[in-house]
Design an enzyme around this catalytic site. Structure first.
Site, PDB file in Angstrom:
ATOM      1  CE  LYS A 179     -15.835  31.015  -6.984  1.00 44.54           C
ATOM      2  NZ  LYS A 179     -15.322  32.313  -6.578  1.00 44.54           N
TER       3      LYS A 179
ATOM      4  CE1 TYR B  55      -9.018   9.136  18.451  1.00 46.51           C
ATOM      5  CE2 TYR B  55     -10.375   9.850  16.676  1.00 46.51           C
ATOM      6  CZ  TYR B  55      -9.403   9.180  17.171  1.00 46.51           C
ATOM      7  OH  TYR B  55      -8.470   8.614  16.435  1.00 46.51           O
TER       8      TYR B  55
ATOM      9  CG  MET C  88      -9.210  11.392   8.883  1.00 50.92           C
ATOM     10  SD  MET C  88      -7.321  11.007   8.869  1.00 50.92           S
ATOM     11  CE  MET C  88      -6.774  11.836  10.133  1.00 50.92           C
TER      12      MET C  88
END
Ligand SMILES: *Cc1c(COP(=O)(O)O)cnc(C)c1O
Length: 348
Positions: free
Chosen positions: A39, A248, A296
Site C-alpha cells: 500500500k 529560518y 521546505m
C-alpha cells in the site's frame, strides 16, 4: 523536445536488500506463506518495482489499501493474489466486481454489498481488539458470512511492536473467531507479528515495514537491511562567520567560522522538521551534522570537516530507519511514506 535535467535529489533503492528482507521474513514465517503489504505505493518506494522484485523471490500474496492502488499494480502482478484492505464502498463495486483483486470485507454493510452483487472470492477482516477496521466479534459469525467464498480471514495486531498482553489476547480471540468462519487461510501477522513467533503465523503473513528496512522489534535487528538511501546535491557551499545564524528562525548560531553545504532536500520531500538540528549527512566515513531548521526545499549541513566537498557534489542522508526515527521523533512508517515525488528513484 529538450531532455529534463536530472533531479537534484535521489533515492538509491537496494533491490538485493529488499529481496533479502523478504527472504528473512519468509523464513521466519515458517510454514506460513509470506506476502507483502505494498500500500501507499510500496511505502513510497514504488509499488511496481517492489512487486517485480518480490515476485522474483516467490512472493504471491500482495496487499493494498484502495482500489486505486490495486489498479496501479494489477498489470504487474502476473496473476499473483491481491487483497484490497479497505474493502468495498458502494462506489467501488463496479470496479471491484470486474477486478481480479479481492476485497477484504470489513463491515456487515460491506458483506451485504458483496453478497447482494454475487461477488466472487473475498477476504474477511475480523476485529480482535484494535477497533479499527473489521467485523467486531459479535458480528463475525458464520451466519453473517454464509454464502461467501472466503479465501483469507485476517485480523491485525494493535501492539505487535510492543511487549503487550494485548498480543496474546488478540491471538486467542483470533483463534476462536476464525475457527468458525470457513476461510481457506488465516492471517494475523504484520512485520512485528512475524517476530512474535510461530503462534502468530497461521497460513499467511503480511509484512510491510520490515521489507523496506524497518525494524519493528528487537528480534529483527541485525536481520533486516536498509533499502532506502536518500541523497541530495550541494547547491551552494558557503562560509558562516562566528556569531552568524543559519536558516529560518535563526535557530543555529555559529560559535566560530563554519563551512556549510546547502542541500536540495526539505520537508516537502518528507524530510520533516523533526530533523532540524538533528539530521546527519554521510560522506565517506564522516557524519556531518545538519544545522538549523529544515526548510521546505533545503537543509544546511556543516561540512567544515570535508574541505573538498563542492557545489554539485552529492551527500547521502543518514536514513537507517530505526536510528533516523529515534533522532527525528518520527515513526519508521512516517519516514518511508513521507518520501515525496521529487526524488529520482534509482533501483540498484
Ligand atoms: C499495513 C498493514 C500491514 C503491514 O504492516 P507492517 O507493520 O508495515 O508490517 C499488514 N496488515 C494490515 C491489515 C495492514 O494495514
Amino acid at each position: 523536445m529538450l531532455d529534463l535535467p536530472p533531479a537534484p535529489l535521489a533515492l538509491d533503492l537496494d533491490s538485493a536488500a529488499l529481496r533479502a528482507n523478504w527472504r528473512w521474513l519468509a523464513r521466519q514465517s515458517g510454514v506460513a506463506a509470506c506476502g507483502a503489504a505494498i500500500k501507499a505505493n510500496g511505502y513510497c518506494l514504488g509499488a511496481r518495482e517492489v512487486v517485480g522484485h518480490l515476485l522474483a523471490e516467490g512472493c504471491r500474496d500482495f496487499f493494498v489499501a484502495t482500489w486505486g492502488e490495486a489498479a496501479d499494480v494489477l498489470p504487474y502482478l502476473g496473476g499473483a493474489s491481491l487483497s484490497v484492505l479497505h474493502g468495498v464502498r458502494e462506489e467501488d463495486m463496479p470496479f471491484a466486481l470486474e477486478s481480479p483483486a479481492r476485497p477484504v470485507l470489513n463491515s456487515p454493510d460491506q458483506v451485504a454489498r458483496w453478497k447482494a452483487a454475487g461477488g466472487g472470492a473475498c477476504d474477511v477482516m475480523i476485529d480482535t481488539g484494535m477497533n479499527r477496521l473489521g467485523l467486531p466479534p459479535t458480528q463475525a459469525s458464520r451466519a453473517l458470512l454464509s454464502g461467501l467464498t472466503i479465501e483469507t480471514v485476517m485480523s491485525h495486531l494493535a501492539c505487535g511492536d510492543e511487549e503487550s498482553p494485548m498480543n496474546s489476547e488478540q491471538l486467542a480471540t483470533f483463534i476462536g473467531l476464525s475457527a468458525g468462519i470457513g476461510a481457506r487461510r488465516r492471517s494475523l501477522a504484520n512485520s512485528a507479528g512475524i517476530c512474535l513467533g510461530p503462534d502468530y503465523h497461521f497460513d499467511l503473513t503480511r509484512p510491510g515495514l520490515a521489507l523496506y528496512g524497518g525494524v519493528p522489534r528487537g528480534e529483527a535487528s541485525g536481520h533486516i537491511s536498509q533499502v532506502v538511501r536518500p541523497r541530495a546535491q550541494i547547491l551552494q557551499r558557503r562560509t558562516v562567520r562566528g556569531g552568524e545564524t543559519v536558516g529560518y528562525g535563526a535557530t543555529y548560531v555559529a560559535h566560530e567560522d563554519r563551512e556549510l553545504a546547502i542541500l536540495n532536500l526539505g520537508y516537502a520531500d518528507g524530510y520533516l522538521r523533526g530533523f532540524s538540528g538533528k539530521g546527519l549527512a554521510l560522506f565517506q566515513d564522516l557524519r556531518l551534522p545538519l544545522v538549523g531548521r529544515v526548510s521546505m526545499d533545503l537543509i544546511a549541513i556543516d561540512v567544515t570537516a570535508a574541505a573538498h566537498l563542492r557545489e554539485g557534489d552529492w551527500l547521502e542522508i543518514a536514513f537507517d530507519l530505526p536510528t533516523a526515527a529515534a533522532r527525528s521523533g518520527l515513526s519508521q512508517y512516517e519516514l518511508l511514506t513521507g518520501l515525496g515525488r521529487r526524488y529520482e528513484r534509482i533501483w540498484r
